[in-house]
Design an enzyme around this catalytic site. Structure first.
Site, PDB file in Angstrom:
ATOM      1  CB  SER A  96      55.224  78.540  39.133  1.00 26.18           C
ATOM      2  OG  SER A  96      53.966  79.089  38.837  1.00 26.18           O
ATOM      3  CE  LYS A 170      52.127  80.040  35.938  1.00 22.75           C
ATOM      4  NZ  LYS A 170      52.233  80.306  37.366  1.00 22.75           N
TER       5      LYS A 170
END
Length: 294
Positions: A96, A170
């Protein structure tokens, strides 16, 4: 299918993902900064490399699962991975990181004939173990489709747009998770103050409109007060920082996100970075205890 895979970063999420790939018969070479974590996967059938460049030297697909954008940049470009990759290889970054980092990585690797897919995941350690992760993939649709047999052991992949789009999705996912954790924590506090039982409350609303994966897993954590990290609060804060930066870039007002971002910032600043993000309950309980004391 005998496609050589390299997996860089075998921590909380990476290790179970590697086991899923190995279980599907995909030969996988592993590397981690703490080599002991990578070495632990040898018993599952992985081969071990002592540097990331060695890990990728024969790989057609390289997965990265690292802490943040600078860590990914360091491994790819400072530790020799980009030079060691063969033209035509594909890097699938499941970390991420910020969308800007992802786009930069894609452009720099493209100059070397390597395709970069940003494919962050959602589902936590439990999803990684079960092979039920949600993978949000940004990059060339045809390459992502070709990699379907590699993604399949990990979970469900969705092509969401060009490079960087996976990371944007995300971040949006992390918004929802953070706000929902905060809402559930506040509800637990309200229920307790009103004289109801928290676990019975959780059971009572199962199957209704408030049902969610967070109610299921993080609700159970809150009841048991088990905050060993599946998702460390420091990493969730990192993602929320990126959400706020992206919102400011586009001139957006996201009041709920801003409030929860501040709560996580305070929680981490008080020494709770390694506490699971469901532990935000502790911070909100603390706030209310201070109010009661006047």
């Amino acid at each position: 299918m005998t496609m050589q895979i390299a997996f860089l970063g075998t921590g909380l999420m990476g290790a179970p993902m590697v086991r899923r790939l190995l279980g599907a018969g995909l030969p996988t070479c592993v590397w981690n900064r703490d080599l002991a974590k990578a070495k632990a996967l040898v018993v599952d059938g992985a081969s071990l490399a002592h540097s990331p460049a060695l890990a990728v030297s024969e790989a057609r697909v390289v997965f990265t699962m690292l802490s943040d954008g600078p860590a990914v940049s360091d491994v790819l470009f400072a530790q020799g991975v980009a030079e060691a990759l063969a033209p035509g290889a594909v890097v699938v970054d499941t970390s991420s990181i910020s969308p800007d980092h992802a786009r930069d990585h894609a452009a720099r690797l493209a100059e070397k004939g390597v395709v970069y897919i940003d494919s962050p995941v959602s589902g936590g350690v439990a999803g990684a173990q079960a092979g039920t992760l949600a993978l949000m993939a940004g990059g060339p649709a045809e390459i992502i489709a070709d990699l379907a047999p590699v993604f399949a052991p990990l979970g469900r992949v969705t092509h969401v747009g060009p490079s960087g789009a996976g990371q944007v999705c995300k971040l949006a996912n992390q918004q929802i998770v953070a706000i929902t954790i905060a809402a559930l924590a506040e509800a637990m506090i309200l229920v307790d103050a009103g004289g109801a039982d928290r676990e019975q409350f959780r059971q009572a609303i199962r199957g209704g409109f408030a049902e969610s994966r967070i109610l299921d897993l993080h609700g159970a954590r809150m009841i048991a007060r088990d905050f060993m990290p599946g998702g460390p609060s420091s990493l969730h804060l990192k993602d929320l920082n990126s959400v706020i930066d992206l919102a400011r870039t586009h001139g957006l007002s996201l009041p709920q996100t801003e409030t929860v971002h501040q709560a996580f910032a305070d929680f981490v600043a008080n020494g709770n970075g390694n506490v699971d993000h469901s532990g935000l309950l502790l911070h909100l309980e603390d706030v209310n205890d201070h109010l009661k004391r006047g």
